[in-house]
Design an enzyme around this catalytic site. Sequence first.
Site, PDB file in Angstrom:
ATOM      1  CB  CYS A   1      -1.103   0.274   1.108  1.00  0.00           C
ATOM      2  SG  CYS A   1      -1.816  -1.357   1.325  1.00  0.00           S
TER       3      CYS A   1
HETATM    4  N1  PMP Z   1      -5.696  -3.169   6.849  1.00  0.00           N
HETATM    5  C1  PMP Z   1      -5.047  -3.769   6.582  1.00  0.00           C
HETATM    6  C2  PMP Z   1      -4.278  -4.533   8.113  1.00  0.00           C
HETATM    7  C3  PMP Z   1      -4.220  -4.115   5.257  1.00  0.00           C
HETATM    8  O1  PMP Z   1      -3.913  -4.236   5.359  1.00  0.00           O
HETATM    9  C4  PMP Z   1      -5.091  -2.781   4.299  1.00  0.00           C
HETATM   10  C5  PMP Z   1      -4.261  -2.788   3.118  1.00  0.00           C
HETATM   11  N2  PMP Z   1      -5.021  -4.303   2.403  1.00  0.00           N
HETATM   12  C6  PMP Z   1      -5.540  -2.078   5.054  1.00  0.00           C
HETATM   13  C7  PMP Z   1      -6.565  -2.007   6.212  1.00  0.00           C
HETATM   14  C8  PMP Z   1      -6.742  -0.987   3.983  1.00  0.00           C
HETATM   15  O2  PMP Z   1      -7.113  -2.372   2.985  1.00  0.00           O
HETATM   16  P1  PMP Z   1      -7.633  -0.977   1.498  1.00  0.00           P
HETATM   17  O3  PMP Z   1      -7.256  -0.275   0.927  1.00  0.00           O
HETATM   18  O4  PMP Z   1      -8.399  -2.213   0.893  1.00  0.00           O
HETATM   19  O5  PMP Z   1      -8.630  -0.145   2.387  1.00  0.00           O
END
Ligand code: PMP
Length: 382
Positions: free
Chosen positions: A320
């Site tokens: 991310c």
């Molecule tokens: N929390 C955790 C522990 C994550 O690993 C992630 C990313 N996969 C997220 C939140 C955020 O997810 P998203 O980008 O799908 O909103």
Amino acid sequence: MDYGSASPVDPRVLEAMMPYFDKDIGNPSSLHSAGRRAKRELEAARSKVAALVGAPNPKSIIFTSGATESNNLALRGAAMRYKDKGNHIITSSIEHMSVMNTLKDLQRSGFEVTYIPVDKDGLVDAERVKSAITEKTILISIMYANGEVGTVEPVKEIGEIASDKKILFHVDSTAAVGKVPVSVEEEHIDLLTISSNDVYGPRGAGALYVKQGVRLIPFMLGGGQEYGMRSGSENIPGIVGMGKAAEIARNEIAGDGARLIRMRDRLVDTILKTEYTYLTGHRTKRLPNIASFRFSFIEGESIILQLNDMGITASTGSACSSKTLEPSHVLIAMGLRHEEAHGSLLLTLGRYNSEEDVDHVLESVPEVITKLRALSPLYPKK
Ligand code: PMP
């Protein structure tokens, strides 16, 4: 090997979703039969997601657009609702940025946040959480498991502490749900973030479990959908998909888990035979699908690009935040030096990986490491 960044939608999920894009397009707020059908599907999906996390009442599931929104709703919503009781929040130093940055924003509005350090394996010590509690503490937010190093946190222990002290307990279970059994009741969780894509549902859907009786101040205002917690016409195809994905995950978690653990352990045991190679995260308190390493003298980005040329997708640090060149805050919090954190490799397995995929990775990784080290001025040549 990069399921942590994006997972394919299970074909059974896709099939369940399809009618809701063009044929069955009712809005659950409409009174006509198409609307009522959509409402039934919405509630059926709510029950399936509730069942996956052991929530006794489906009404405690609020559908959102994903884990980031669920984390924002949980933290902002609880902080704003309970600010008259206190302004102190406890979290760990290895949370996802959607927790970290939301809490930083709350700090700018006068909240005080304690970041509990982790040990070298990424474990939060429940006793340290307990010691950090003051009479102003209104919320504890600790992730179920870390998606970068796989470490599973002592959630039940922290939940017991929070429940004893009557402090709200939020858990981000994005990386864990569907991989290991999660039970909001048994683990004393008041708020639980759940992602759809991480259980092979579509992206753009997610949920927040809100224990009955807990009140949040919503930030998405409008028509009052989702019990007033998250206004906006519901994403029915996405929600139906998430419901189906949750149902499959619940039925298949044991078999999936055992298969993933076998593949993960083959990756770990074999890759660790390479010299100057270390596991990141806890050896046994670890998600079934995560194999994570660091290699001395080389850069994670180079490993990823070389593996990509061999047909293998993988991550370094957090997928991310891989747009930044800063080392992962998780690895730094675990005590790694910057140069150590830069040499990280994260392999996340999933439902459609095969033993042949693992064979291919096990042939390719040592080859890539040897090649990159031969080019590295830091590598002590024999
Ligand atoms: N929390 C955790 C522990 C994550 O690993 C992630 C990313 N996969 C997220 C939140 C955020 O997810 P998203 O980008 O799908 O909103």
